[in-house]
Design an enzyme around this catalytic site. Structure first.
Site, PDB file in Angstrom:
ATOM      1  N   LYS A  65     -22.145   9.283  35.485  1.00 40.63           N
ATOM      2  CA  LYS A  65     -22.155  11.344  35.948  1.00 40.63           C
ATOM      3  C   LYS A  65     -21.138  10.411  37.612  1.00 40.63           C
ATOM      4  O   LYS A  65     -20.407  11.084  38.627  1.00 40.63           O
ATOM      5  CB  LYS A  65     -22.960  11.457  36.804  1.00 40.63           C
ATOM      6  CG  LYS A  65     -23.290  12.464  34.810  1.00 40.63           C
ATOM      7  CD  LYS A  65     -24.969  13.966  35.126  1.00 40.63           C
ATOM      8  CE  LYS A  65     -24.433  14.599  33.925  1.00 40.63           C
ATOM      9  NZ  LYS A  65     -25.696  15.523  33.974  1.00 40.63           N
ATOM     10  N   GLY A 130     -30.529  10.195  39.625  1.00 42.46           N
ATOM     11  CA  GLY A 130     -29.101   9.344  39.540  1.00 42.46           C
ATOM     12  C   GLY A 130     -28.022  10.614  39.783  1.00 42.46           C
ATOM     13  O   GLY A 130     -28.660  11.690  40.070  1.00 42.46           O
ATOM     14  N   GLY A 237     -34.435  22.703  29.971  1.00 45.78           N
ATOM     15  CA  GLY A 237     -32.795  22.166  30.496  1.00 45.78           C
ATOM     16  C   GLY A 237     -31.648  22.817  29.738  1.00 45.78           C
ATOM     17  O   GLY A 237     -30.718  23.130  29.314  1.00 45.78           O
TER      18      GLY A 237
END
Length: 256
Positions: A65, A130, A237
């Protein structure tokens, strides 16, 4: 045929391919296909682009990402501020491919979290540092929620360094008890490694705190189960993932 896909590693248990394939069938969206492009190195992205001339958009997952950003021609202001991209729109101008980066994790996380928030949810802990953590931190700052970042190892020189970062070993019961929002952005607990979980003093989690896990498979991880035992409100999630996927689809189909 319009081609869409997911880049990351590993992708064996990823959500996106099934989600979009089902979406195309359910909504009778023709001439579209979604593929997984498993990359062991982000530099392989160039080959994916050149070998798939009909590629119109990509989702980006772990561990790329942030690493994908130098490969983009343009990046949205929001993704630029966050420092992470999870959606790429690909346009063809002449014989050149233009890659535009966006972050739809922000939309997915914020919309999934907002219904749970109460006025007393003022302090948060983000587990992990992250690309997903960058989006979470962006949303918390927007909502004026204070946050700490907890990591397993001290960041190296080439990694993002958040302010207020500590190691899991340094997180005391007293400090955890003061946090009303605990967000796991690490892959710990993801299938098939469902017996793993972030190393927290779980008995210190305050009753009424929110435990939010960006992991979606399984729907209730050990992290969430342990937090629920202490009276926390839990959220996986799954909804965030669906919201960010639909936002990506919107971006791929909008006219600039």
């Amino acid at each position: 045929m319009r081609v869409f896909g997911l880049i990351g590693y590993p992708l064996a248990h990823s959500f996106s391919e099934k989600y979009f394939t089902d979406k195309f069938n359910r909504e009778q969206i023709i001439n579209c296909v979604y593929k997984n492009f498993e990359l062991t190195n982000i530099h392989q992205l160039k080959n994916i682009i050149s070998n798939n001339p009909d590629l119109s958009g990509l989702n980006v997952t772990l561990p790329y990402k942030t690493a994908v950003i130098p490969f983009l021609n343009e990046i949205s202001p929001e993704a630029q501020k966050i420092g992470a991209v999870n959606t790429i729109k690909i346009e063809t101008i002449g014989d050149k491919k233009i890659l535009k980066g966006f972050n739809t994790d922000v939309f997915g996380f914020e919309q999934s979290l907002l219904p749970l928030l109460k006025p007393f949810h003022q302090n948060a802990i983000i587990l992990g540092a992250g690309g997903a953590a960058l989006a979470v931190a962006f949303v918390l700052s927007k909502l004026q929620i204070n946050y700490l970042v907890v990591v397993r190892n001290k960041p190296s020189a080439n990694e993002t360094i958040f302010p207020n970062t500590m190691l899991f070993d340094e997180l005391s019961e007293n400090l955890l008890q003061q946090q009303q929002l605990i967000i796991n952005t690490t892959p710990l607990g993801t299938y098939p490694n469902i017996d793993s979980f972030p190393p927290l003093p779980y008995t210190a989690i305050a009753n009424g705190a929110i435990a939010f896990d960006l992991v979606y498979n399984p729907d209730e991880t050990l992290f969430l189960s342990k937090a629920k035992e202490q009276g926390a409100v839990i959220k996986s999630g799954s909804e965030m993932l669906q919201l960010q996927a639909e936002k990506a689809w919107q971006i791929w189909n909008q006219n600039d």
